[in-house]
Design an enzyme around this catalytic site. Structure first.
Site, short mmCIF file in Angstrom:
data_model
loop_
_atom_site.label_atom_id
_atom_site.label_comp_id
_atom_site.label_asym_id
_atom_site.label_seq_id
_atom_site.Cartn_x
_atom_site.Cartn_y
_atom_site.Cartn_z
N GLU A 89 4.12 3.29 10.17
CA GLU A 89 3.31 4.39 10.68
C GLU A 89 1.89 3.94 11.02
OE1 GLU A 89 5.82 6.33 7.32
OE2 GLU A 89 5.08 4.35 7.86
N ARG A 93 0.06 3.73 14.70
CA ARG A 93 -1.19 4.45 14.98
C ARG A 93 -2.27 3.48 15.48
NH1 ARG A 93 -6.48 4.94 11.84
NH2 ARG A 93 -7.44 6.77 12.76
N CYS A 294 1.22 6.73 3.36
CA CYS A 294 1.38 7.21 4.74
C CYS A 294 1.34 8.73 4.80
CB CYS A 294 2.68 6.67 5.34
SG CYS A 294 2.62 4.90 5.68
N ARG A 300 -4.52 13.22 6.93
CA ARG A 300 -5.89 13.01 7.42
C ARG A 300 -5.93 13.07 8.94
NH1 ARG A 300 -9.75 7.67 6.28
NH2 ARG A 300 -11.17 8.04 8.02
N LYS A 430 -9.11 -4.61 12.62
CA LYS A 430 -10.39 -3.90 12.81
C LYS A 430 -11.30 -4.64 13.77
CE LYS A 430 -10.87 -1.51 8.32
NZ LYS A 430 -9.73 -2.07 7.56
#
Length: 497
Positions: A89, A93, A294, A300, A430
């Site tokens: 997941e 994303r 998850c 969120r 990131k």
């Protein structure tokens, strides 16, 4: 418009045709989990149709991820070049964010056709009103959504948990790296050990109908009959009667652990084993992780959107999922609603554009062919135990290098000597997503930048995220009202430039 089975079939076909053999499970020995984001768009001829006709749509996979692992806290890096969480997941994303960055580049820099159109505010963009996104996962998300009631008429649990794990909580029943040997024997539902345990603990009637759905690393685990020797603090809330009148006698288990500051699970046998509605972290093997479950992350995203803080600099409103579709696996509509929507339903005073979404949640009847359950069903008895695939695959609908295959948070094949080099970065890490964001900025003249970036002049990744003030206000409200125990990485893990 679309069905859950259509979404699942589209994702399974995309997995088979567009993802490489590299990073996929080894046949008859490994399994994995799959997630994706699907774009739904009305066909071009809708304007000519009669209003009473069903809306015809095109469906396109725009991001996909596979994976079952996450790294422990000791392996996290301050340079932002490692994937902390490689559950399917999360990979899907992050791959979706890469797609959104590309689409923003088309709109803001190249002035080409994109999923975005100009917003009402200066230099901000919004999603085209005729588009929506559906999130697909081949399995129930780990954490709260995987605490599923087991009814009186359903098959009862199989093998008990090992004594070593019960007496040594640092060795987790893991969403992560390979479990201890006793746990491995327990995971292999065709092993002689497991067969013996089933015979000891099941009635003749239940043996005829048993299906081994449990023990998916990211999804629900079948309960363990000897779990009464595990201790925690509070009783669970999954008790009583199901809507159809059947008695709830047990629950599927999640390997995700309650975060510090939350009341813990009771560990009692039967339906009282877990407490529901709690924030949880993905377990590690000895080395605990800082990765939220998850279920928590999807909840969120359902309030803050899937785009994250960086992209909110360019967006007038968050990018929300319209629906979540789950493949064939242990599943509870009530648990999914509770985990993804219910825990945040009373959150209020959010900034304009943000809100708790009534995301549509459905299940497909189609099984992922490389899920643990499917591989187990096809495996010959003499082929040894099944293990989760150690690699994760990322795919994004972008023109350059759409694929990314990683293991242990780095591109597959990275050596210890190679860590720290540019080639040793996942395209969805990131630091690489930050690089893509910076490239987007550099392709636009500064007088066309959003106000949030022209005023504050941020430098580090952390400063850029904090400068997205509307997003940060929404996140602060969500933490204050619903997710106060959420584990946040220290700022020094976000100081890279």
């Amino acid at each position: 418009m679309w069905t859950a089975d259509e979404i699942a079939q589209l994702c399974y076909e995309h997995y088979g045709s567009r993802l490489p053999k590299q990073g996929k499970p080894e046949p008859n020995r490994e399994w994995t989990l799959l997630a994706a984001v699907v774009k739904i768009q009305p066909t071009a001829d809708q304007a000519c149709d009669r209003p009473d006709r069903p809306v015809r749509v095109t469906k396109e996979v725009v991001s996909m991820g596979t994976g079952t692992k996450c790294i422990g806290q000791s392996k996290m890096r301050k340079s932002g070049d490692i994937l902390n969480d490689s559950h399917a997941e999360v990979i899907a994303r992050r791959s979706f964010q890469r797609y959104l960055l590309h689409q923003l580049h088309l709109a803001a820099s190249l002035k080409e056709d994109s999923i975005f159109v100009p917003g009402t505010q200066r230099e901000l963009w919004k999603l085209r009103p005729d588009l929506l996104f559906v999130f697909f996962s081949s399995h129930t998300p780990c954490g709260d959504a995987s605490i599923i009631p087991m009814l009186q008429f359903e098959d009862q649990p199989c093998c008990p948990v090992s004594r070593d794990w019960a007496n040594n909580p640092s060795v987790d029943a893991s969403d992560n790296l390979e479990a201890p040997e006793d746990k491995r024997k327990c995971e292999d539902s065709d092993s002689p050990v497991t067969k013996k345990m089933r015979l000891e603990h099941r009635t003749p009637d239940s043996m005829a109908h048993h299906q081994s759905f449990g023990n998916q690393e990211s999804g629900p685990n079948s309960p363990d009959v000897s779990s009464s020797n595990l201790t925690a603090e509070e009783p669970a809330a999954v008790t009583g009667m199901a809507p159809g009148g059947a008695k709830v006698v047990d629950v599927y288990r999640t390997g995700a652990k309650c975060v510090p500051g939350e009341a813990g699970d009771s560990g009692k046998p039967g339906a009282a084993y877990h407490r529901v509605g709690l924030l949880r972290v993905k377990p590690g093997r000895g080395d605990r992780t800082c990765s939220m479950s998850c279920s928590d992350k999807l909840a969120r995203w359902n309030v803050l959107g899937c785009q994250g803080a960086l992209l909110m600099h360019f967006l007038e409103e968050p990018i929300y999922l319209s629906a979540v579709v789950i493949g064939k696996c242990p599943y509870s509509q009530e648990a999914m609603q509770r985990a993804l929507i219910g825990r945040c339903q009373n959150v209020s005073a959010l900034p304009e554009g943000f809100g708790v979404q009534e995301v549509k949640i459905q299940q497909s009847d189609l099984l992922f062919e490389q899920s643990r359950c499917a591989v187990q069903a096809k495996k010959a008895e003499n082929q040894g135990r099944l293990v989760p695939c150690g690699a994760a695959i990322s795919w994004s609908a972008v023109p350059e290098q759409p694929l990314d295959v990683t293991a242990n948070g780095f591109p597959q094949g990275t050596t210890k000597k190679g860590i720290g080099r540019l080639q040793a970065r996942s395209r969805i890490s990131k630091v690489e997503l930050f690089r893509s964001f910076q490239k987007l900025l550099s392709s636009i003249s500064e007088d066309k930048w959003p106000d949030s970036l022209r005023v504050q002049k941020p430098v580090t990744y952390h400063e850029y995220k904090e400068a997205a003030s509307t997003y940060q206000r929404a996140w602060s409200a969500l933490r204050k009202q619903a997710f106060g125990s959420w584990i946040r990485n220290p700022p020094d893990y976000q100081q890279f430039k």
